[in-house]
Design a protein around this motif. Structure first.
Motif, mmCIF file in Angstrom:
data_model
loop_
_atom_site.group_PDB
_atom_site.id
_atom_site.type_symbol
_atom_site.label_atom_id
_atom_site.label_comp_id
_atom_site.label_asym_id
_atom_site.label_seq_id
_atom_site.Cartn_x
_atom_site.Cartn_y
_atom_site.Cartn_z
ATOM 1 N N ASP A 124 0.823 -1.059 0.017
ATOM 2 C CA ASP A 124 0.055 -0.139 -0.121
ATOM 3 C C ASP A 124 0.727 1.219 -0.032
ATOM 4 O O ASP A 124 0.540 2.384 -0.680
ATOM 5 C CB ASP A 124 -1.116 -0.011 1.228
ATOM 6 N N ASP A 125 2.130 1.180 0.865
ATOM 7 C CA ASP A 125 2.885 2.446 0.603
ATOM 8 C C ASP A 125 3.520 2.755 -0.622
ATOM 9 O O ASP A 125 3.500 3.708 -0.852
ATOM 10 C CB ASP A 125 4.004 2.132 1.783
ATOM 11 N N LEU A 126 3.937 1.640 -1.188
ATOM 12 C CA LEU A 126 4.363 1.809 -2.681
ATOM 13 C C LEU A 126 3.493 2.378 -3.702
ATOM 14 O O LEU A 126 3.756 3.370 -4.544
ATOM 15 C CB LEU A 126 5.047 0.570 -3.176
ATOM 16 N N ILE A 127 2.087 1.891 -3.545
ATOM 17 C CA ILE A 127 1.145 2.398 -4.378
ATOM 18 C C ILE A 127 0.788 3.985 -3.890
ATOM 19 O O ILE A 127 0.611 4.840 -5.012
ATOM 20 C CB ILE A 127 -0.030 1.635 -4.201
ATOM 21 N N ALA A 128 0.766 4.303 -2.783
ATOM 22 C CA ALA A 128 0.478 5.798 -2.393
ATOM 23 C C ALA A 128 1.741 6.527 -2.724
ATOM 24 O O ALA A 128 1.459 7.669 -3.318
ATOM 25 C CB ALA A 128 0.415 5.961 -0.748
ATOM 26 N N GLN A 129 3.010 5.987 -2.929
ATOM 27 C CA GLN A 129 4.156 6.786 -3.310
ATOM 28 C C GLN A 129 3.875 7.334 -4.956
ATOM 29 O O GLN A 129 4.288 8.043 -5.430
ATOM 30 C CB GLN A 129 5.476 6.113 -3.212
ATOM 31 N N ALA A 130 3.664 5.863 -5.377
ATOM 32 C CA ALA A 130 3.455 6.356 -7.038
ATOM 33 C C ALA A 130 2.188 7.161 -7.434
ATOM 34 O O ALA A 130 2.441 7.989 -8.437
ATOM 35 C CB ALA A 130 3.049 4.686 -7.625
ATOM 36 N N MET A 131 1.144 7.209 -6.593
ATOM 37 C CA MET A 131 0.024 8.140 -6.706
ATOM 38 C C MET A 131 0.518 9.526 -6.711
ATOM 39 O O MET A 131 0.119 10.558 -7.450
ATOM 40 C CB MET A 131 -0.926 7.754 -6.118
ATOM 41 N N GLU A 132 1.379 9.548 -5.723
ATOM 42 C CA GLU A 132 1.977 11.163 -5.351
ATOM 43 C C GLU A 132 2.897 11.661 -6.595
ATOM 44 O O GLU A 132 2.713 12.758 -6.954
ATOM 45 C CB GLU A 132 2.522 10.951 -4.137
ATOM 46 N N ILE A 133 3.655 10.744 -7.102
ATOM 47 C CA ILE A 133 4.571 10.944 -8.375
ATOM 48 C C ILE A 133 3.742 11.432 -9.435
ATOM 49 O O ILE A 133 3.796 12.450 -10.239
ATOM 50 C CB ILE A 133 5.487 9.777 -8.613
ATOM 51 N N LEU A 134 2.573 10.385 -9.727
ATOM 52 C CA LEU A 134 1.773 10.679 -11.113
ATOM 53 C C LEU A 134 1.182 12.010 -10.774
ATOM 54 O O LEU A 134 0.836 12.710 -11.886
ATOM 55 C CB LEU A 134 0.796 9.518 -10.995
ATOM 56 N N LYS A 135 0.551 12.380 -9.759
ATOM 57 C CA LYS A 135 -0.095 13.720 -9.191
ATOM 58 C C LYS A 135 0.808 14.890 -9.812
ATOM 59 O O LYS A 135 0.237 15.636 -10.201
ATOM 60 C CB LYS A 135 -0.650 13.570 -7.834
ATOM 61 N N LYS A 136 1.997 14.814 -9.340
ATOM 62 C CA LYS A 136 2.977 15.679 -9.266
ATOM 63 C C LYS A 136 3.066 15.883 -10.778
ATOM 64 O O LYS A 136 3.410 17.053 -11.464
ATOM 65 C CB LYS A 136 4.310 15.572 -8.532
ATOM 66 N N ARG A 137 3.483 14.819 -11.288
ATOM 67 C CA ARG A 137 3.577 14.965 -13.100
ATOM 68 C C ARG A 137 2.561 15.511 -13.805
ATOM 69 O O ARG A 137 2.743 16.087 -14.710
ATOM 70 C CB ARG A 137 3.817 13.447 -13.550
ATOM 71 N N HIS A 138 1.171 15.324 -13.435
ATOM 72 C CA HIS A 138 0.059 15.870 -14.152
ATOM 73 C C HIS A 138 -0.369 16.961 -13.772
ATOM 74 O O HIS A 138 -1.593 17.496 -14.085
ATOM 75 C CB HIS A 138 -1.100 14.602 -14.162
#
Length: 96
Positions: free
Chosen positions: A81-95
């Motif tokens: 779950d932590d890795l998914i949350a980190q990936a979501m944060e990265i994607l939010k910043k990119r978009h």
């Protein structure tokens, strides 16, 4: 004897992590309850074709030698779950 997570971590630091580090990997304790230790392989060891061998030949052997009370060592696979949350944060910043 009650096994503390700190004791498991110390054993991993001394007996397991050096071997994993040679291959660019690491290990984390996911959970320990009632004689069952759940771990996740990290870095290059995560998803490696030899992960099951590493579990049996290194992690499980060293763990059971150090703590005979541990009856089972289980490899947790899949995305945390932590890795998914980190990936979501990265994607939010990119978009943004």
């Amino acid at each position: 004897m009650d096994i503390r997570t700190e004791d498991i971590e110390k054993m991993l630091d001394e007996k397991v992590r050096p071997g994993l580090a040679l291959h660019g990997g690491n290990i984390s304790v996911v959970d320990y309850q009632a004689g069952v230790l759940k771990v996740r392989l990290l870095g290059n060891c995560s998803g490696c074709l030899a992960a099951n061998s590493t579990m049996q030949e290194l992690v499980e052997r060293e763990t059971k030698n150090a703590f005979p009370e541990i009856k089972e060592v289980t490899l947790v696979t899949g995305v945390s779950d932590d890795l998914i949350a980190q990936a979501m944060e990265i994607l939010k910043k990119r978009h943004s």
